[in-house]
Write an enzyme that holds these catalytic residues in place. Structure first.
Site, PDB file in Angstrom:
ATOM      1  N   HIS A 159       0.695  -1.569   0.342  1.00 22.40           N
ATOM      2  CA  HIS A 159      -0.083   0.338   0.236  1.00 22.40           C
ATOM      3  C   HIS A 159       0.408   1.189   0.027  1.00 22.40           C
ATOM      4  CE1 HIS A 159      -3.247   2.511   1.241  1.00 22.40           C
ATOM      5  NE2 HIS A 159      -3.885   2.233   0.679  1.00 22.40           N
ATOM      6  N   ASP A 191      -8.083  -5.405  -0.129  1.00 15.10           N
ATOM      7  CA  ASP A 191      -8.719  -6.154  -1.178  1.00 15.10           C
ATOM      8  C   ASP A 191      -7.991  -7.597  -1.336  1.00 15.10           C
ATOM      9  OD1 ASP A 191      -7.553  -3.358  -2.968  1.00 15.10           O
ATOM     10  OD2 ASP A 191      -9.214  -4.381  -2.764  1.00 15.10           O
TER      11      ASP A 191
END
Ligand code: SDX
Length: 430
Positions: free
Chosen positions: A306, A364
């Site tokens: 991320h 996700d």
């Protein structure tokens, strides 16, 4: 509090810039006069060190792995609240009173139908079109039906457009799914909650009554909360930039959907599940971990890493818990993909490459397993992300439009192309 002044020495000249402090998080150096003062731009591809705006909506601490909606931790909102309460909070800045919540729920409920003529839009798509392609086209077309809420200078129209977007996204998403699977559209029902209504529109068929499982509806609602907003991510920045030109909110949201579709962003939930399916079994994990670490191999562990979180994504923890809840409720004792995901996480979190680069599971990584268990095909995963993120896009768009200092976004560049040169007639070119 940072020192309130930053100095920059450019070409032998010292320049002072104000340092602005937020309520929490990093301070910023206000460089808005840099070009005027120095004739230079800053250079920050990917905006890793750039604050594009001032916002009061969502705060992320990437090192701590915390996420706050208007100051409230995502864990508390997910545990104690529901999605429409979080929508109200993101839009208006405070948790609603009972009366405010009931009024908001009622206003959203009575905007869930779409113009009947929009149904014909869907028949223009191939049945096997990716539902995200349908979403981009259909949401963009909303401005063709709802002219009365496209004047962004009118606060009432901004409010109506916001409610319409939040209310109609589940209906449009469910229609995209029904069209994809060749089943008749199911109209929204005013007697069902937001998430239950969405599941009913997706999975009910005219031949028999469909009872929404309340445990699954609660899980769906919580998944929406987790995806609702996330500061200035790529799709939100797209919505802000589109909105800065004065484009109508439906067009801005369609731009956000288009950006979210990318596998590096919202498309990662679909890509992560496809990756887990490709790995297939625990014994193939080392092969894929090696590929993810190989600079010459474009393969990445989807659902990992991320830009901001350099710790565990707090949403991933809640999602993992929800995954077990949903699989338990459905009596799915062992899901081979969950086994692969859990083992892959364990291996990656102990692998030097991932530890050094601070690559952790993001939202996700587990969402696909849950969404598949709920009955959605992988092609619908990013549609569900877009459905939930609509409130975040709208809240951020509203904050930008209502910001008196707001101007059209217009970045500059470092030009490294050809210098000035004259046109050569074609018969003289070699
Ligand atoms: C979302 O911004 C948001 O808030 C987004 C989001 C939201 O709610 O809006 O949180 C939703 O988009 C989550 C992210 C979903 N995407 C994925 O899961 C795709 C896989 N992840 C990567 O593509 C990547 O981690 C990104 C895109 C998420 C972040 O990219 P960055 O910040 O540009 O980081 P990077 O690509 O520069 O990676 C840093 C290093 C690189 O190695 P070096 O060049 O330093 O040697 O880490 C490596 C990368 O090669 N790396 C990975 C990796 N992610 C980064 N290596 C293997 N597998 C991965 N998943």
């Amino acid at each position: 509090m940072a020192d309130n002044n930053a100095k920059l020495n450019v070409g032998g000249n010292a320049h002072d810039f104000d340092v602005l402090d937020g309520s929490i998080g990093p301070s910023v150096v206000n460089i808005s006069s840099l070009y005027k003062d120095t004739g230079m731009f800053t250079y920050d591809p990917g905006f890793t060190s750039t604050a594009s705006c001032e916002s009061k909506i969502t705060y992320i601490d990437g090192d701590e792995g915390t996420l706050l909606y208007r100051g409230y931790p995502i864990e508390q909102l997910a545990d104690h609240g529901d999605f429409l309460e979080s929508c109200y909070l993101l839009l208006y800045g405070e948790l609603p009173t009972k009366a405010q919540k009931d009024d908001f729920v009622s206003r959203v409920t009575y905007h869930t139908m779409i113009h009947e003529q929009m149904n014909r839009f869907f028949s223009g798509f191939r049945r096997d079109a990716h539902p995200m392609a349908v979403m981009v086209g259909t949401v963009g077309a909303l401005s063709a039906f709802y002219h009365d809420s496209t004047d962004i200078t009118d606060p009432h129209q901004r409010m109506v457009a916001s409610l319409r977007m939040i209310a109609k996204m589940p209906t449009i998403a469910a229609m995209a799914y029904k069209y994809h699977v060749g089943q008749p559209f199911v109209y929204p029902r005013n007697d069902l909650g937001y998430a239950a209504n969405f599941l009913h529109m997706c999975f009910a068929v005219p031949c028999e009554e469909y009872k929404v499982n309340p445990v699954l509806a609660r899980a769906m609602d919580r998944i929406f909360i987790l995806h609702a907003d996330h500061e200035q991510n790529a799709s939100t920045s797209t919505v802000r930039l589109a909105g800065s030109s004065g484009a109508n909110p439906f067009a801005c949201i369609a731009a956000g959907i288009a950006c979210l579709w990318g596998p590096a962003h919202g498309g990662a939930n679909e890509a992560a599940l496809n990756m887990l399916s490709e790995i297939g079994s625990v014994d193939r994990i080392p092969e894929f971990v090696a590929r993810a670490k190989d600079k010459n191999d474009p393969f990445r562990l989807m659902g990992f890493g991320h830009r901001v979180y350099k710790n565990y994504d707090p949403r991933a923890r809640i999602m993992q818990k929800t995954t077990h809840e949903v699989l338990g409720e459905l009596g799915i004792k062992d899901d081979p993909l969950l086994d692969v995901a859990m083992e892959l996480e364990k291996i990656a979190l102990n692998d030097e490459y991932f530890v050094d680069k601070k690559l952790y599971p993001n939202i996700d990584f587990y969402s696909g397993i849950t969404l598949r268990a709920l009955g959605f095909p992988t092609t619908m995963f990013t549609v569900l992300f877009a459905l939930a993120r609509t409130v975040g896009w709208i809240a951020q768009w509203k904050e930008m439009v209502e910001d008196p200092s707001q101007r059209i976004g217009r970045p500059r560049q470092l030009y490294t192309g050809a210098k000035l040169r004259d046109y050569t007639p074609i018969d003289q070119r070699r």
